[in-house]
Enzyme design. Structure first.
Site, short mmCIF file in Angstrom:
data_model
loop_
_atom_site.label_atom_id
_atom_site.label_comp_id
_atom_site.label_asym_id
_atom_site.label_seq_id
_atom_site.Cartn_x
_atom_site.Cartn_y
_atom_site.Cartn_z
N TYR B 116 -7.73 6.79 0.26
CA TYR B 116 -8.83 6.34 1.46
C TYR B 116 -9.31 7.42 2.22
O TYR B 116 -8.58 8.31 2.13
CB TYR B 116 -7.89 5.20 2.48
CG TYR B 116 -7.39 3.93 1.54
CD1 TYR B 116 -8.50 2.94 2.04
CD2 TYR B 116 -6.27 3.83 1.04
CE1 TYR B 116 -7.96 1.61 1.59
CE2 TYR B 116 -5.98 2.50 0.71
CZ TYR B 116 -7.02 1.37 0.76
OH TYR B 116 -6.81 0.29 0.25
N ARG B 165 0.64 -0.12 -4.67
CA ARG B 165 -0.35 -1.20 -4.49
C ARG B 165 -1.19 -1.28 -5.83
O ARG B 165 -1.88 -0.47 -6.31
CB ARG B 165 -1.38 -0.89 -3.32
CG ARG B 165 -0.62 -0.87 -1.99
CD ARG B 165 0.23 -2.03 -1.70
NE ARG B 165 -0.43 -3.38 -1.80
CZ ARG B 165 -1.32 -4.09 -1.39
NH1 ARG B 165 -2.10 -3.48 -0.51
NH2 ARG B 165 -1.63 -5.13 -1.87
N HIS B 168 -7.13 -2.98 -5.21
CA HIS B 168 -7.67 -4.04 -4.41
C HIS B 168 -8.59 -3.67 -3.43
O HIS B 168 -8.95 -2.48 -3.30
CB HIS B 168 -6.33 -4.47 -3.42
CG HIS B 168 -5.87 -3.51 -2.54
ND1 HIS B 168 -4.97 -2.66 -3.04
CD2 HIS B 168 -6.27 -3.27 -1.37
CE1 HIS B 168 -4.58 -1.84 -1.88
NE2 HIS B 168 -5.42 -2.33 -0.81
N HIS B 170 -10.09 -4.98 0.42
CA HIS B 170 -9.88 -5.79 1.46
C HIS B 170 -11.16 -6.30 2.08
O HIS B 170 -12.15 -5.89 1.86
CB HIS B 170 -9.36 -4.70 2.81
CG HIS B 170 -8.07 -4.08 2.69
ND1 HIS B 170 -7.13 -4.51 3.03
CD2 HIS B 170 -7.73 -2.83 1.96
CE1 HIS B 170 -5.94 -3.64 2.65
NE2 HIS B 170 -6.53 -2.62 1.92
#
Lengths: 203, 250
Positions: B116, B165, B168, B170
Protein backbone atom coordinates in the site's frame (compact mmCIF):
# COMPACT_ATOMS: atom_id res chain seq x y z
CA UNK A 1 -45.84 -23.94 -1.62
CA UNK A 2 -45.86 -20.20 -1.07
CA UNK A 3 -44.92 -17.45 -3.45
CA UNK A 4 -41.29 -16.37 -3.53
CA UNK A 5 -40.21 -12.93 -2.36
CA UNK A 6 -37.27 -11.89 -4.47
CA UNK A 7 -35.53 -9.45 -2.17
CA UNK A 8 -31.81 -9.13 -2.55
CA UNK A 9 -29.63 -9.20 0.57
CA UNK A 10 -27.50 -6.28 1.67
CA UNK A 11 -23.81 -6.73 0.86
CA UNK A 12 -22.00 -7.62 4.11
CA UNK A 13 -19.77 -5.00 5.70
CA UNK A 14 -16.02 -5.43 6.17
CA UNK A 15 -13.58 -3.30 8.12
CA UNK A 16 -12.23 -0.20 6.40
CA UNK A 17 -8.76 -1.31 7.52
CA UNK A 18 -5.76 0.76 8.62
CA UNK A 19 -5.22 2.28 5.17
CA UNK A 20 -8.73 3.66 4.72
CA UNK A 21 -7.14 7.07 4.13
CA UNK A 22 -5.86 6.01 0.72
CA UNK A 23 -9.39 5.81 -0.61
CA UNK A 24 -11.31 8.32 1.49
CA UNK A 25 -8.80 11.10 2.21
CA UNK A 26 -5.90 10.45 -0.21
CA UNK A 27 -4.26 13.85 0.17
CA UNK A 28 -4.12 13.30 3.95
CA UNK A 29 -1.81 10.33 3.34
CA UNK A 30 0.23 12.15 0.68
CA UNK A 31 -1.39 10.66 -2.43
CA UNK A 32 -1.54 14.00 -4.17
CA UNK A 33 -2.37 14.95 -7.72
CA UNK A 34 -5.30 12.55 -8.18
CA UNK A 35 -7.98 14.77 -6.63
CA UNK A 36 -7.57 18.43 -5.72
CA UNK A 37 -8.95 18.31 -2.18
CA UNK A 38 -10.10 15.52 0.11
CA UNK A 39 -13.86 15.15 0.01
CA UNK A 40 -15.81 16.56 2.95
CA UNK A 41 -12.93 18.66 4.25
CA UNK A 42 -14.65 22.05 4.06
CA UNK A 43 -18.31 22.19 5.12
CA UNK A 44 -19.00 25.91 5.22
CA UNK A 45 -18.30 29.01 3.14
CA UNK A 46 -19.13 32.70 3.31
CA UNK A 47 -22.64 32.08 1.99
CA UNK A 48 -23.60 29.40 4.49
CA UNK A 49 -26.45 30.46 6.75
CA UNK A 50 -26.35 29.77 10.47
CA UNK A 51 -24.36 29.94 13.65
CA UNK A 52 -20.72 28.86 13.22
CA UNK A 53 -19.57 26.10 15.55
CA UNK A 54 -16.67 23.68 15.78
CA UNK A 55 -17.40 20.07 16.68
CA UNK A 56 -14.36 18.26 17.99
CA UNK A 57 -13.54 15.27 20.14
CA UNK A 58 -11.48 12.13 20.55
CA UNK A 59 -12.25 8.55 19.59
CA UNK A 60 -10.98 6.11 22.25
CA UNK A 61 -10.83 2.31 22.39
CA UNK A 62 -11.69 -0.01 25.30
CA UNK A 63 -8.30 0.59 26.95
CA UNK A 64 -8.48 4.37 26.59
CA UNK A 65 -6.07 4.45 23.65
CA UNK A 66 -6.73 7.02 20.91
CA UNK A 67 -8.18 5.46 17.76
CA UNK A 68 -5.68 7.34 15.64
CA UNK A 69 -6.50 5.63 12.34
CA UNK A 70 -10.28 6.15 12.18
CA UNK A 71 -12.27 8.32 9.79
CA UNK A 72 -15.37 10.14 11.05
CA UNK A 73 -18.19 11.33 8.79
CA UNK A 74 -20.98 13.65 9.89
CA UNK A 75 -24.41 14.37 8.40
CA UNK A 76 -26.65 17.17 9.57
CA UNK A 77 -29.48 19.51 8.62
CA UNK A 78 -28.99 23.17 7.75
CA UNK A 79 -29.74 26.06 10.12
CA UNK A 80 -33.46 25.72 9.33
CA UNK A 81 -33.56 21.98 9.95
CA UNK A 82 -33.70 20.98 6.27
CA UNK A 83 -31.39 18.37 4.76
CA UNK A 84 -29.62 19.12 1.49
CA UNK A 85 -30.47 15.73 0.01
CA UNK A 86 -32.43 14.29 -2.92
CA UNK A 87 -34.31 12.24 -0.31
CA UNK A 88 -35.46 15.39 1.52
CA UNK A 89 -39.10 16.04 0.58
CA UNK A 90 -39.26 19.56 1.97
CA UNK A 91 -37.77 22.30 -0.18
CA UNK A 92 -35.57 25.24 0.61
CA UNK A 93 -32.35 23.65 1.86
CA UNK A 94 -29.43 26.07 2.12
CA UNK A 95 -27.66 25.61 -1.21
CA UNK A 96 -24.40 26.75 0.38
CA UNK A 97 -24.40 23.93 2.90
CA UNK A 98 -24.12 20.28 1.85
CA UNK A 99 -24.47 19.05 5.44
CA UNK A 100 -21.87 16.31 5.09
CA UNK A 101 -18.27 16.25 6.27
CA UNK A 102 -15.44 13.76 6.58
CA UNK A 103 -12.39 13.97 8.85
CA UNK A 104 -9.55 11.53 9.57
CA UNK A 105 -8.51 11.42 13.23
CA UNK A 106 -5.02 12.71 14.04
CA UNK A 107 -2.36 10.85 16.07
CA UNK A 108 -4.27 11.63 19.27
CA UNK A 109 -7.56 10.32 17.88
CA UNK A 110 -8.92 13.87 17.50
CA UNK A 111 -11.43 14.86 14.81
CA UNK A 112 -12.69 18.35 14.04
CA UNK A 113 -15.48 19.82 11.91
CA UNK A 114 -16.07 23.51 11.31
CA UNK A 115 -19.79 23.64 10.62
CA UNK A 116 -23.03 25.33 11.65
CA UNK A 117 -25.51 24.47 14.36
CA UNK A 118 -28.38 22.49 12.79
CA UNK A 119 -32.03 23.45 13.22
CA UNK A 120 -34.69 21.10 14.51
CA UNK A 121 -35.82 18.27 12.24
CA UNK A 122 -39.23 16.55 12.44
CA UNK A 123 -39.08 13.07 13.95
CA UNK A 124 -41.63 10.28 14.22
CA UNK A 125 -45.20 11.56 13.70
CA UNK A 126 -43.83 15.02 12.94
CA UNK A 127 -42.82 15.89 16.50
CA UNK A 128 -39.55 17.84 16.46
CA UNK A 129 -36.28 16.17 17.34
CA UNK A 130 -33.72 18.22 19.26
CA UNK A 131 -30.86 19.66 17.17
CA UNK A 132 -28.40 16.87 16.46
CA UNK A 133 -25.64 15.70 14.16
CA UNK A 134 -25.32 12.10 12.94
CA UNK A 135 -21.82 10.60 13.07
CA UNK A 136 -20.42 7.45 11.45
CA UNK A 137 -17.07 5.97 12.47
CA UNK A 138 -14.97 3.48 10.50
CA UNK A 139 -11.50 2.11 11.25
CA UNK A 140 -9.29 -0.94 11.49
CA UNK A 141 -10.93 -3.26 14.01
CA UNK A 142 -14.43 -1.87 13.35
CA UNK A 143 -16.23 -4.52 11.29
CA UNK A 144 -19.30 -2.45 10.58
CA UNK A 145 -19.41 1.36 10.66
CA UNK A 146 -20.69 2.73 13.98
CA UNK A 147 -23.57 5.20 13.88
CA UNK A 148 -24.23 7.66 16.68
CA UNK A 149 -25.73 11.11 17.23
CA UNK A 150 -24.43 14.19 18.96
CA UNK A 151 -26.89 16.49 20.73
CA UNK A 152 -26.04 19.87 22.28
CA UNK A 153 -25.64 20.64 26.00
CA UNK A 154 -27.20 24.09 25.49
CA UNK A 155 -30.47 22.52 24.28
CA UNK A 156 -31.59 20.86 27.52
CA UNK A 157 -35.27 21.69 26.98
CA UNK A 158 -35.38 20.25 23.44
CA UNK A 159 -33.25 17.27 24.47
CA UNK A 160 -35.77 16.41 27.19
CA UNK A 161 -38.47 16.03 24.50
CA UNK A 162 -36.35 14.24 21.90
CA UNK A 163 -37.83 10.85 20.92
CA UNK A 164 -34.48 9.14 20.26
CA UNK A 165 -32.90 10.32 23.51
CA UNK A 166 -36.08 9.05 25.20
CA UNK A 167 -35.24 5.54 23.97
CA UNK A 168 -31.77 5.80 25.50
CA UNK A 169 -32.82 7.37 28.83
CA UNK A 170 -33.83 4.19 30.68
CA UNK A 171 -30.30 2.80 30.28
CA UNK A 172 -28.82 5.84 32.04
CA UNK A 173 -26.50 6.44 29.05
CA UNK A 174 -28.18 9.50 27.54
CA UNK A 175 -25.32 11.79 28.59
CA UNK A 176 -22.91 9.98 26.26
CA UNK A 177 -24.80 11.55 23.33
CA UNK A 178 -24.61 15.15 24.57
CA UNK A 179 -21.81 17.31 23.16
CA UNK A 180 -20.50 19.83 25.67
CA UNK A 181 -20.83 23.35 24.35
CA UNK A 182 -18.31 26.00 25.47
CA UNK A 183 -18.40 29.19 23.40
CA UNK A 184 -18.38 28.17 19.73
CA UNK A 185 -16.84 24.76 20.41
CA UNK A 186 -18.81 21.60 21.08
CA UNK A 187 -16.73 18.73 22.47
CA UNK A 188 -17.91 15.19 21.82
CA UNK A 189 -15.67 12.29 22.83
CA UNK A 190 -16.56 8.87 21.46
CA UNK A 191 -15.74 5.85 23.63
CA UNK A 192 -16.04 2.66 21.63
CA UNK A 193 -16.07 0.29 24.59
CA UNK A 194 -16.25 0.02 28.37
CA UNK A 195 -16.80 2.73 30.95
CA UNK A 196 -18.87 5.63 29.60
CA UNK A 197 -19.29 3.74 26.33
CA UNK A 198 -21.01 5.89 23.70
CA UNK A 199 -24.47 4.80 22.62
CA UNK A 200 -24.42 3.43 19.06
CA UNK A 201 -27.52 3.24 16.92
CA UNK A 202 -29.25 0.82 14.56
CA UNK A 203 -31.76 2.77 12.49
CA UNK B 1 -46.50 5.09 -16.33
CA UNK B 2 -45.79 7.39 -13.45
CA UNK B 3 -44.64 5.77 -10.25
CA UNK B 4 -45.92 8.59 -8.07
CA UNK B 5 -49.45 9.76 -7.56
CA UNK B 6 -50.30 13.43 -7.88
CA UNK B 7 -51.42 15.36 -4.83
CA UNK B 8 -49.47 13.19 -2.41
CA UNK B 9 -46.62 14.45 -0.26
CA UNK B 10 -43.23 13.23 -1.39
CA UNK B 11 -41.86 11.11 1.42
CA UNK B 12 -38.73 9.00 1.24
CA UNK B 13 -39.58 5.68 2.88
CA UNK B 14 -37.69 4.32 5.84
CA UNK B 15 -35.28 1.43 5.48
CA UNK B 16 -35.62 -2.30 5.88
CA UNK B 17 -34.17 -3.32 9.21
CA UNK B 18 -30.54 -4.34 8.77
CA UNK B 19 -30.08 -8.12 8.89
CA UNK B 20 -27.16 -8.31 11.30
CA UNK B 21 -26.88 -12.08 10.88
CA UNK B 22 -25.26 -11.51 7.48
CA UNK B 23 -22.86 -8.85 8.72
CA UNK B 24 -19.84 -9.43 10.93
CA UNK B 25 -20.42 -8.81 14.65
CA UNK B 26 -18.43 -5.94 16.18
CA UNK B 27 -16.60 -8.34 18.49
CA UNK B 28 -14.81 -11.01 16.43
CA UNK B 29 -11.70 -12.15 18.36
CA UNK B 30 -10.20 -14.01 15.37
CA UNK B 31 -9.64 -10.50 14.03
CA UNK B 32 -7.63 -9.26 16.98
CA UNK B 33 -7.96 -5.52 16.61
CA UNK B 34 -11.75 -5.81 16.90
CA UNK B 35 -11.43 -6.84 20.55
CA UNK B 36 -10.79 -3.35 21.98
CA UNK B 37 -12.81 -1.54 19.32
CA UNK B 38 -16.14 -3.37 19.66
CA UNK B 39 -18.92 -1.81 21.75
CA UNK B 40 -19.96 -4.05 24.67
CA UNK B 41 -23.47 -2.61 24.88
CA UNK B 42 -26.16 -3.46 22.37
CA UNK B 43 -27.08 -1.02 19.61
CA UNK B 44 -30.14 1.16 20.30
CA UNK B 45 -32.63 0.40 17.52
CA UNK B 46 -35.37 2.63 16.12
CA UNK B 47 -37.17 3.09 12.82
CA UNK B 48 -35.17 5.52 10.72
CA UNK B 49 -36.16 9.19 10.83
CA UNK B 50 -35.53 11.91 8.26
CA UNK B 51 -31.98 12.17 9.64
CA UNK B 52 -31.22 8.61 8.51
CA UNK B 53 -33.39 8.56 5.36
CA UNK B 54 -31.56 11.49 3.82
CA UNK B 55 -27.94 11.60 2.76
CA UNK B 56 -25.47 13.67 0.75
CA UNK B 57 -25.43 13.75 -3.04
CA UNK B 58 -22.35 14.29 -5.18
CA UNK B 59 -22.44 15.59 -8.74
CA UNK B 60 -20.94 13.87 -11.77
CA UNK B 61 -18.95 17.05 -12.39
CA UNK B 62 -16.70 16.39 -9.39
CA UNK B 63 -15.26 13.27 -11.05
CA UNK B 64 -12.02 13.86 -12.95
CA UNK B 65 -11.32 12.16 -16.27
CA UNK B 66 -8.81 9.69 -14.76
CA UNK B 67 -10.52 9.16 -11.39
CA UNK B 68 -11.59 5.65 -12.44
CA UNK B 69 -8.32 4.63 -14.09
CA UNK B 70 -5.86 3.51 -11.40
CA UNK B 71 -3.44 2.28 -14.06
CA UNK B 72 -2.57 5.84 -15.03
CA UNK B 73 -4.11 8.30 -12.52
CA UNK B 74 -0.92 8.41 -10.47
CA UNK B 75 1.55 7.44 -13.18
CA UNK B 76 4.26 9.62 -14.64
CA UNK B 77 3.47 10.89 -18.15
CA UNK B 78 3.68 8.02 -20.63
CA UNK B 79 4.09 5.39 -17.93
CA UNK B 80 1.66 2.99 -16.23
CA UNK B 81 1.28 0.81 -13.14
CA UNK B 82 2.82 -2.68 -13.23
CA UNK B 83 0.53 -5.69 -12.77
CA UNK B 84 -2.33 -7.66 -14.28
CA UNK B 85 -4.59 -5.18 -16.02
CA UNK B 86 -8.20 -5.64 -14.94
CA UNK B 87 -11.57 -3.99 -15.41
CA UNK B 88 -13.78 -4.04 -12.31
CA UNK B 89 -17.41 -3.23 -12.93
CA UNK B 90 -20.84 -3.77 -11.46
CA UNK B 91 -24.12 -2.30 -10.41
CA UNK B 92 -25.22 -0.72 -7.15
CA UNK B 93 -28.68 -2.04 -6.29
CA UNK B 94 -30.95 -1.91 -3.28
CA UNK B 95 -32.66 -4.88 -1.63
CA UNK B 96 -35.69 -4.26 -3.86
CA UNK B 97 -33.33 -4.92 -6.81
CA UNK B 98 -33.67 -1.31 -7.96
CA UNK B 99 -30.56 0.34 -9.39
CA UNK B 100 -29.10 3.14 -7.29
CA UNK B 101 -28.12 5.90 -9.74
CA UNK B 102 -25.87 8.94 -9.17
CA UNK B 103 -24.16 7.76 -6.00
CA UNK B 104 -20.48 7.94 -5.10
CA UNK B 105 -18.38 4.76 -5.09
CA UNK B 106 -14.79 5.00 -3.80
CA UNK B 107 -12.21 2.22 -3.99
CA UNK B 108 -8.64 1.68 -2.80
CA UNK B 109 -6.14 -1.14 -2.87
CA UNK B 110 -2.54 -2.33 -2.64
CA UNK B 111 -0.34 -2.58 -5.73
CA UNK B 112 0.42 -5.80 -7.64
CA UNK B 113 2.95 -6.84 -4.99
CA UNK B 114 0.60 -6.27 -2.06
CA UNK B 115 2.16 -2.96 -1.00
CA UNK B 116 0.00 0.00 0.00
CA UNK B 117 1.04 3.59 -0.57
CA UNK B 118 0.64 4.64 3.07
CA UNK B 119 3.07 6.09 5.61
CA UNK B 120 2.18 3.44 8.21
CA UNK B 121 2.82 0.54 5.80
CA UNK B 122 6.21 -1.18 6.14
CA UNK B 123 5.86 -4.38 4.11
CA UNK B 124 9.07 -5.07 2.22
CA UNK B 125 7.40 -5.48 -1.19
CA UNK B 126 8.29 -2.56 -3.42
CA UNK B 127 6.19 0.56 -3.93
CA UNK B 128 5.22 1.05 -7.58
CA UNK B 129 6.17 4.65 -8.44
CA UNK B 130 3.34 4.71 -11.01
CA UNK B 131 0.56 3.42 -8.76
CA UNK B 132 -1.40 5.44 -6.18
CA UNK B 133 -4.13 2.88 -5.46
CA UNK B 134 -7.20 5.09 -5.26
CA UNK B 135 -10.15 5.94 -7.51
CA UNK B 136 -13.81 6.87 -7.52
CA UNK B 137 -16.92 6.82 -9.69
CA UNK B 138 -20.45 8.12 -9.63
CA UNK B 139 -22.97 5.50 -10.76
CA UNK B 140 -24.81 6.15 -14.02
CA UNK B 141 -28.60 6.27 -14.44
CA UNK B 142 -28.72 2.46 -14.15
CA UNK B 143 -26.54 2.27 -11.07
CA UNK B 144 -23.44 1.07 -12.96
CA UNK B 145 -19.84 1.89 -12.12
CA UNK B 146 -16.56 0.67 -13.61
CA UNK B 147 -12.85 1.24 -13.24
CA UNK B 148 -9.51 0.06 -14.59
CA UNK B 149 -6.76 -1.07 -12.27
CA UNK B 150 -4.13 -3.74 -11.70
CA UNK B 151 -4.98 -6.81 -9.68
CA UNK B 152 -3.73 -6.27 -6.11
CA UNK B 153 -1.35 -8.76 -4.52
CA UNK B 154 -1.94 -10.61 -1.25
CA UNK B 155 -0.08 -9.24 1.77
CA UNK B 156 0.90 -10.41 5.24
CA UNK B 157 -0.38 -8.65 8.34
CA UNK B 158 0.30 -8.84 12.06
CA UNK B 159 -2.71 -10.74 13.38
CA UNK B 160 -1.85 -14.41 13.71
CA UNK B 161 1.82 -15.34 13.20
CA UNK B 162 1.35 -16.15 9.52
CA UNK B 163 -1.85 -14.43 8.39
CA UNK B 164 -2.17 -13.14 4.84
CA UNK B 165 -4.96 -11.12 3.35
CA UNK B 166 -6.39 -12.48 0.10
CA UNK B 167 -6.14 -10.12 -2.87
CA UNK B 168 -8.88 -7.54 -2.29
CA UNK B 169 -10.16 -4.11 -3.18
CA UNK B 170 -11.80 -1.90 -0.55
CA UNK B 171 -15.10 -0.20 -1.47
CA UNK B 172 -16.96 2.70 0.14
CA UNK B 173 -20.47 3.31 -1.17
CA UNK B 174 -23.07 6.02 -0.58
CA UNK B 175 -26.79 5.43 -1.04
CA UNK B 176 -29.50 8.04 -0.89
CA UNK B 177 -29.84 7.76 2.91
CA UNK B 178 -27.01 8.12 5.43
CA UNK B 179 -27.72 4.70 6.97
CA UNK B 180 -27.19 2.98 3.60
CA UNK B 181 -23.54 3.97 4.00
CA UNK B 182 -21.41 0.86 3.50
CA UNK B 183 -17.74 -0.06 3.50
CA UNK B 184 -16.78 -3.52 2.34
CA UNK B 185 -14.09 -5.51 0.51
CA UNK B 186 -14.18 -7.31 -2.82
CA UNK B 187 -12.32 -10.61 -3.24
CA UNK B 188 -11.39 -12.49 -6.42
CA UNK B 189 -12.96 -15.76 -7.55
CA UNK B 190 -10.84 -18.82 -6.85
CA UNK B 191 -8.40 -17.27 -4.36
CA UNK B 192 -7.46 -20.04 -1.86
CA UNK B 193 -6.70 -17.47 0.85
CA UNK B 194 -10.32 -16.32 1.13
CA UNK B 195 -11.34 -19.33 3.22
CA UNK B 196 -8.56 -18.86 5.78
CA UNK B 197 -8.70 -15.08 6.21
CA UNK B 198 -9.69 -13.92 9.73
CA UNK B 199 -11.29 -10.75 8.35
CA UNK B 200 -13.40 -12.65 5.80
CA UNK B 201 -14.33 -15.09 8.57
CA UNK B 202 -15.70 -12.36 10.82
CA UNK B 203 -18.79 -13.12 8.69
CA UNK B 204 -20.29 -16.38 9.93
CA UNK B 205 -22.76 -16.89 7.07
CA UNK B 206 -20.98 -18.67 4.19
CA UNK B 207 -23.59 -17.49 1.70
CA UNK B 208 -22.98 -13.90 2.78
CA UNK B 209 -19.23 -14.34 2.18
CA UNK B 210 -19.95 -15.42 -1.40
CA UNK B 211 -21.54 -12.05 -1.99
CA UNK B 212 -18.08 -10.48 -1.57
CA UNK B 213 -16.36 -12.65 -4.19
CA UNK B 214 -16.25 -11.17 -7.69
CA UNK B 215 -16.41 -13.73 -10.50
CA UNK B 216 -14.13 -13.60 -13.51
CA UNK B 217 -16.25 -12.06 -16.26
CA UNK B 218 -14.95 -13.36 -19.59
CA UNK B 219 -17.85 -11.69 -21.40
CA UNK B 220 -16.45 -8.28 -20.55
CA UNK B 221 -12.79 -9.24 -20.70
CA UNK B 222 -11.11 -7.18 -23.42
CA UNK B 223 -9.00 -9.32 -25.81
CA UNK B 224 -5.27 -8.61 -25.67
CA UNK B 225 -5.91 -5.87 -23.07
CA UNK B 226 -7.53 -6.62 -19.71
CA UNK B 227 -9.52 -9.22 -17.82
CA UNK B 228 -12.79 -8.26 -16.16
CA UNK B 229 -14.36 -8.98 -12.75
CA UNK B 230 -17.98 -8.21 -11.89
CA UNK B 231 -18.90 -6.94 -8.44
CA UNK B 232 -22.47 -5.88 -7.71
CA UNK B 233 -23.17 -4.20 -4.37
CA UNK B 234 -26.55 -4.30 -2.62
CA UNK B 235 -27.58 -1.49 -0.26
CA UNK B 236 -30.47 -1.50 2.19
CA UNK B 237 -33.92 -1.28 0.61
CA UNK B 238 -36.60 1.24 1.45
CA UNK B 239 -40.05 0.20 2.57
CA UNK B 240 -43.11 0.98 0.50
CA UNK B 241 -44.92 4.15 1.41
CA UNK B 242 -48.35 3.19 0.10
CA UNK B 243 -50.11 6.42 0.84
CA UNK B 244 -47.18 8.67 0.18
CA UNK B 245 -45.73 7.13 -2.93
CA UNK B 246 -42.59 8.29 -4.65
CA UNK B 247 -39.68 6.56 -6.36
CA UNK B 248 -37.51 6.60 -3.23
CA UNK B 249 -40.07 4.29 -1.67
CA UNK B 250 -40.54 0.83 -3.06
Amino acid sequence: MVNTINYLKETPSQTAGPYVHIGMVPNFCDITGVIAEDLGKAMIGDGTKGERITITGRVLDGAGNPVNDCVVEIWQADANGIYNSPAEHRSGADENFAGWGRCPADKDGVFRFDTIKPGQVPGPNGAPMAPHVSLWIVARGINIGLLTRMYFSDEAEANAKDPILARVRPSGREHTLIGKREGDTVTFDIRLQGEEETVFLDA
Amino acid sequence: MSTSLPNTPQIAGSFFARDHSRHPPSYAPGYKSSVLRAPKQTLVSFDSTLSERTGPAFGHNMIGELDNDLIVNYARPGEAAIGQRILVHGQILDENARPVPNVLVEYWQANAGGRYRHKKESYLAAVDPNFGGFGRSITDENGYYWFKTVKPGAYPWPNGVNDWRPAHIHFSVFGTGFVQRLITQMYFEGDPMIDICPIVNTISDKEAIKQLIAPLDMGNTIPMDMRAYKFDIVLRGRRSTYFENRPEGN
